[in-house]
Write an enzyme that holds these catalytic residues in place. Structure first.
Site, PDB file in Angstrom:
ATOM      1  N   SER A 114       0.855  -1.195   0.000  1.00 22.69           N
ATOM      2  CA  SER A 114       0.000   0.000   0.000  1.00 22.69           C
ATOM      3  C   SER A 114       0.883   1.233   0.000  1.00 22.69           C
ATOM      4  O   SER A 114       2.020   1.190   0.494  1.00 22.69           O
ATOM      5  CB  SER A 114      -0.899   0.016   1.246  1.00 22.69           C
ATOM      6  OG  SER A 114      -1.580   1.258   1.374  1.00 22.69           O
TER       7      SER A 114
ATOM      8  N   TYR B  16      -2.875  -0.781  10.097  1.00 20.11           N
ATOM      9  CA  TYR B  16      -2.932  -1.233   8.704  1.00 20.11           C
ATOM     10  C   TYR B  16      -1.636  -0.886   7.982  1.00 20.11           C
ATOM     11  O   TYR B  16      -1.034  -1.724   7.300  1.00 20.11           O
ATOM     12  CB  TYR B  16      -4.123  -0.581   8.009  1.00 20.11           C
ATOM     13  CG  TYR B  16      -4.171  -0.807   6.520  1.00 20.11           C
ATOM     14  CD1 TYR B  16      -4.632  -2.006   5.992  1.00 20.11           C
ATOM     15  CD2 TYR B  16      -3.771   0.190   5.627  1.00 20.11           C
ATOM     16  CE1 TYR B  16      -4.677  -2.216   4.622  1.00 20.11           C
ATOM     17  CE2 TYR B  16      -3.818  -0.003   4.257  1.00 20.11           C
ATOM     18  CZ  TYR B  16      -4.277  -1.213   3.758  1.00 20.11           C
ATOM     19  OH  TYR B  16      -4.316  -1.413   2.404  1.00 20.11           O
TER      20      TYR B  16
ATOM     21  N   LYS C 222       1.367  -3.209   5.965  1.00 23.75           N
ATOM     22  CA  LYS C 222       1.765  -2.992   4.580  1.00 23.75           C
ATOM     23  C   LYS C 222       3.233  -2.584   4.470  1.00 23.75           C
ATOM     24  O   LYS C 222       3.924  -2.934   3.501  1.00 23.75           O
ATOM     25  CB  LYS C 222       0.852  -1.952   3.933  1.00 23.75           C
ATOM     26  CG  LYS C 222      -0.599  -2.425   3.790  1.00 23.75           C
ATOM     27  CD  LYS C 222      -0.705  -3.710   3.000  1.00 23.75           C
ATOM     28  CE  LYS C 222      -2.144  -4.072   2.672  1.00 23.75           C
ATOM     29  NZ  LYS C 222      -2.239  -5.277   1.813  1.00 23.75           N
TER      30      LYS C 222
END
Length: 247
Positions: A139, A152, A156
């Site tokens: 990401s 999150y 990533k």
């Protein structure tokens, strides 16, 4: 057309969004595709492709499922050339002190452990094929911080680091390992347009190109990294983000 002719690819998270768009484009480019997902939608993705695809129900956080997924590819199509570790999930925005411990563990299990397993257990089959390409979905938030999604983003960022290390481990085996770092991609949850297009934003987008990306734009990057067009590229984290990381 034909960039992946003769190749066998496994795509995780193939039931929807970027994974489904990639599975379909891989097939358009000549690959035989294993559509893997935990959602149940892997069956419809494989059916849309037709005879050159099979569906495998797989939870990428479980080593037994991942091993079975690669075994299915070899059993059905005789080899393995490409792996796209795309499966993952996001979470609602929360300040770090309000992030649930169990949610963090699940993010790590799917987004990071799932990629680790997808690399580790692909290696024997890729070696047997003389090499290949492993691609993972990281990401843009794995490259730069963003408020409210620290957990999150950490998973990533782990994918980016895992990609670089694995690329070095596997370079002598002719196995290339790269990842794609999507920005704001409109996956259409809640009603995707049939053509995978993104709506015109109803607010100012925090992206220099001032629009959403589409699953197809991620798929085209995945095809590039899966194909011989990228034969001298490994260990790369490729932003597909409309300039988000550069700003």
């Amino acid at each position: 057309m034909g960039k992946l002719t003769g190749k066998v690819a496994v795509v995780t998270g193939a039931g929807s969004g970027m994974g489904r768009a990639s599975a379909l484009l891989f097939a358009e480019e000549g690959a035989k595709v294993v559509c893997a997902d935990v959602s149940g939608h892997e069956e419809s993705a494989a059916a849309e492709i037709g005879k050159d695809a099979i569906a495998v129900h797989a939870d990428v956080s479980q080593a037994s499922d991942v091993r079975a997924m690669f075994a299915a590819a070899v059993d059905e199509f005789g080899r393995l050339d490409v792996v796209f570790n795309n499966a993952g999930f996001n979470a609602p925005h929360h300040p770090i002190e309000e992030t649930d411990d169990e949610l963090f563990d699940r993010l790590v299990a799917v987004n990071l452990r799932g990629v680790f397993l997808g690399i580790k257990y692909a290696v024997p089959a890729l070696r047997a094929s003389g090499g290949g390409s492993i691609i993972s979905t990281a990401s843009a938030t794995g490259l730069v911080g963003r408020k409210g999604i620290a957990a999150y983003g950490a998973t990533k960022g782990g994918v980016v680091s895992l990609t670089m290390g694995a690329a070095l481990d596997l370079a002598e085996d002719n196995i290339r390992v790269n990842c794609i770092c999507p920005g704001m991609i409109y996956t259409g949850r809640g009603g995707a347009p049939a053509d995978n297009s993104a709506p015109v934003p109803d607010r100012k987008m925090p992206v220099p190109m001032a629009r959403y990306g589409t699953p197809r734009e991620i798929a085209t990057a995945a095809v590039f990294l899966a194909s011989d067009d990228s034969s001298y590229i490994t260990g790369v984290a490729l932003p597909v983000d409309g300039g988000y990381v550069a700003e």
